[in-house]
Design an enzyme around this catalytic site. Structure first.
Site, PDB file in Angstrom:
ATOM      1  N   LYS B 215      13.795 -19.639  26.868  1.00  0.00           N
ATOM      2  CA  LYS B 215      14.488 -20.830  26.370  1.00  0.00           C
ATOM      3  C   LYS B 215      13.481 -21.811  25.794  1.00  0.00           C
ATOM      4  CE  LYS B 215      18.651 -19.610  27.683  1.00  0.00           C
ATOM      5  NZ  LYS B 215      19.807 -19.523  26.781  1.00  0.00           N
ATOM      6  N   ASP B 244      15.206 -18.951  22.329  1.00  0.00           N
ATOM      7  CA  ASP B 244      16.574 -19.488  22.259  1.00  0.00           C
ATOM      8  C   ASP B 244      16.560 -21.006  22.388  1.00  0.00           C
ATOM      9  OD1 ASP B 244      19.239 -20.060  22.432  1.00  0.00           O
ATOM     10  OD2 ASP B 244      19.659 -18.761  24.147  1.00  0.00           O
ATOM     11  N   GLU B 270      17.045 -18.035  18.318  1.00  0.00           N
ATOM     12  CA  GLU B 270      18.490 -18.087  18.570  1.00  0.00           C
ATOM     13  C   GLU B 270      18.995 -19.523  18.577  1.00  0.00           C
ATOM     14  OE1 GLU B 270      19.467 -15.607  21.889  1.00  0.00           O
ATOM     15  OE2 GLU B 270      21.329 -16.676  22.347  1.00  0.00           O
ATOM     16  N   GLU B 297      27.283 -17.151  19.992  1.00  0.00           N
ATOM     17  CA  GLU B 297      27.983 -17.410  21.257  1.00  0.00           C
ATOM     18  C   GLU B 297      28.917 -18.612  21.159  1.00  0.00           C
ATOM     19  OE1 GLU B 297      24.062 -18.171  23.001  1.00  0.00           O
ATOM     20  OE2 GLU B 297      24.999 -19.717  24.219  1.00  0.00           O
ATOM     21  N   ASP B 320      30.705 -12.843  21.219  1.00  0.00           N
ATOM     22  CA  ASP B 320      30.934 -12.697  22.667  1.00  0.00           C
ATOM     23  C   ASP B 320      32.435 -12.609  22.890  1.00  0.00           C
ATOM     24  OD1 ASP B 320      31.359 -13.102  25.404  1.00  0.00           O
ATOM     25  OD2 ASP B 320      29.659 -14.475  25.599  1.00  0.00           O
ATOM     26  N   HIS B 347      26.215 -11.849  22.985  1.00  0.00           N
ATOM     27  CA  HIS B 347      25.964 -12.777  24.080  1.00  0.00           C
ATOM     28  C   HIS B 347      26.868 -12.355  25.237  1.00  0.00           C
ATOM     29  CE1 HIS B 347      27.009 -16.594  26.229  1.00  0.00           C
ATOM     30  NE2 HIS B 347      25.727 -16.839  26.074  1.00  0.00           N
TER      31      HIS B 347
END
Lengths: 410, 410
Positions: B215, B244, B270, B297, B320, B347
């Site tokens: 992250k 991400d 991401e 997502e 997702d 996701h």
């Protein structure tokens, strides 16, 4: 003046006789999820979000969840930095996952935000348009959340858009005397017969309207074309006619049918396909040019408006303050539209009650052209102070607040 | 097997110790709005929509409203034409105004759709992946709603995408023996210390993972860069590292920070900015190329996926099925992605429980490349049949249904 309790109301109104019908919706019910901010002064701020009734209870439920932090807040203090409040509500980390910035939760934010602005104006005993026009550019800016727009609209640019029109404001204030021109959406609902369309068109023109809207998007395109020709013949070549497909077409169908409908010289064609389809609208806009595309009543947030503007996918911006995140996001989108040269002609889920204030602000303060504001008369008898059209123009409201108070249920 | 009653469950699970944290979310709670279709056979179809807890009750409320017409329906008959059922639910005229096709109401549709597919597989006593692989191309097509995609994917093209890979299917069925490769998202949560990231990276690699996610999106970009270098050094040059940002950046910031982060050779970056920002992602994707952008997502529906594909704004599609309108829309988006040459790497709001079936379908039936599937272990002890990773690969589930049954609350 401090907010003491917060309630909601789930209000639904059946329309009859085909009123409100379009290519997608029959048997129309208009609904408002209402946010009510009660205060220690006995004054209540009222904010609306517009629905078609179903699911209104979900929006009301979201209002109650999101407003928990507003109890005990003093209204002037709240609004002095409302942009930060707005962002904390719209980016509340868990509710953000239900969007972000769209659907039920964002509609709840519309009602909450609009109630805050209504209360602010009532607390100062002025109509909302006057409150907004009396704010300094910096004060306006403090009510906005410009996040995710930085690539097109910096804070400095937004401030300049609010400051630069000040010297010429007096020229535009004439609208506060003349009132703002309306256009009539209620002549051409989808289920109206040809005879009704003709009769209602004549009546509207007798009442001073020169701009009218017809619902299209029939399964049979020949019906659309026949009705479009009918309204053009009835209203005459000088009239302004808008056509509204309410998302009924896929992109190939839109390209095909729009090519025919331009025969009647429409001022715009509205919602030709799915509202999220940025590049679909871009393709349609390029194909129908020099005719114009209008959309916005179903665009949930400023980020999608930014995309439509960037793509040249929207010639008229129909942002609706009871469908996006309220007055604050409406002004944000209007600033962005001004910068990018797109006229704003709001959709009126509020029946014009709130937008009659906002278009005055957009014209006088931002220098947006005063085109016209949609007029839908069907809920006139439900509001405490219904918007009033005289000789085709909205009278400038003089009562305190945003004129969104509904009469109690019968 | 006929649906007799429908219930919902509002399930929320606190995560601890920084698990699940990202640049936008701390103190994580994972939530499922669960749709439960009870039948006269005593079997229950279970479908999930994923939230972060807050507002779960709104999604459950919408499930109960939207499913009213499903009581009394026989499951085989329902699924034989599920595309029509899906469209009637998603285009229910009044609820459509709460979107369309986004937010709370669309999440409710995810749970409903997923419960229908789960029940269908359970009724045939096969795992969902086997049910889907045993359907003919026409039968699959009948579960889909292709509306608003006609400019990019006609019904004929969709059928060809389902039919053309049939002759080579046996080659891809090897995945049913080897299992589908996983990647580990749980090594690099936002709040983890540098030491934790190093330790968890080593542990993941010991367990057979060669692809890991970190992250980013810190207020201080230097922290992002330091952590990114740390995970690269720990995992080695051969490892696949994804970064991400969870929508933390505006477009100018994303352009600036991504340019630095590509130093560590990420497999993708991401959610660099707001999920609705088609043209923002396009600009970022062009700037970071040949590095890749992943998102999806938070994209609510197939129309926005279409736009991202058309704009070259998404190199990896992270649709997702517990965030869009369920299995049906997941397959629709996967078909569109296949046609437009975009790999699908879901996701997993479902923690992989449902997607372990869907990636097998995407690979074997549609011919999508078998890349890897996200793995998040934090709710393993909450599911009746938790997804199991062995030597870095998802074991192929063998129990009937979609493996989304949750254990009862303690």
């Amino acid at each position: 003046m401090t907010i003491t309790t917060i309630t909601t109301a789930d209000r639904r109104f059946d329309l009859t006789g085909g009123a409100g019908s379009d290519a997608v919706h029959q048997n129309i019910q208009y609904g408002y999820a209402v946010c009510e901010l009660h205060t220690d002064a006995g004054i209540t701020g009222v904010g609306l979000a517009f629905t078609l009734g179903g699911g209104n209870q979900l929006v009301c439920g979201a209002i109650l969840e999101l407003t928990k932090g507003l109890v005990g807040r003093e209204i002037d203090e709240l609004m002095a930095d409302f942009g930060t409040v707005y962002r904390s509500l719209t980016d509340q980390p868990t509710y953000r996952w239900l969007g972000p910035h769209k659907g039920v939760v964002h509609l709840a934010l519309a009602a909450i935000t609009n109630a805050c602005f209504d209360l602010w104006a009532k607390s100062r005993q002025v109509p909302l348009w006057k409150l907004l026009l009396d704010l300094s550019p910096e004060q306006v800016l403090h009510t906005l959340d410009l996040s995710y727009l930085e690539d097109e609209l910096t804070r400095e640019e937004a401030l300049a858009l609010l400051t630069d029109p000040l010297p010429t404001r007096a020229e535009r204030e004439v609208v506060l005397q003349t009132g703002y021109r309306g256009y009539d959406t209620s002549v051409g609902w989808f289920q109206y017969s040809d005879e009704q369309v003709v009769d209602k068109t004549r009546q509207a023109m007798d009442r001073g309207f020169t701009a009218l809207k017809l619902k299209v998007g029939s399964k049979d395109p020949a019906r659309d074309l026949r009705r479009a020709r009918l309204i053009r013949e009835t209203a005459g070549d000088a009239a302004t006619i808008m056509l509204d497909a309410n998302q009924q077409w896929d992109v190939p169908t839109a390209l095909r049918v729009c090519a025919e409908l331009t025969d009647i010289n429409p001022y715009w064609i509205e919602e030709p396909t799915h509202p999220d389809d940025v590049l679909g609208h871009q393709r349609i806009a390029r194909a129908v040019a020099p005719f114009k595309i209008a959309t916005g009543e179903h665009l949930p947030n400023k980020v999608l408006f930014k995309n439509f503007f960037q793509a040249g996918a929207m010639d008229f911006c129909q942002v609706d303050a009871v469908r996006v995140g309220g007055v604050s996001e409406f002004i944000t989108v209007s600033l962005l539209a001004k910068k990018m040269g797109i006229p704003v002609v709001p959709h009126v889920g509020d029946m014009g009650q709130l937008h009659q204030h906002l278009v005055l602000f957009n014209h006088v303060a931002l220098g947006h052209e005063a085109l016209f504001l949609e007029h839908i008369p069907h809920l006139r008898d439900r509001f405490v102070h219904p918007a009033t059209i005289t000789r085709g123009r909205y009278e400038v409201p003089q009562v305190a607040g945003s004129t969104c108070d509904l009469l109690p249920e019968a």
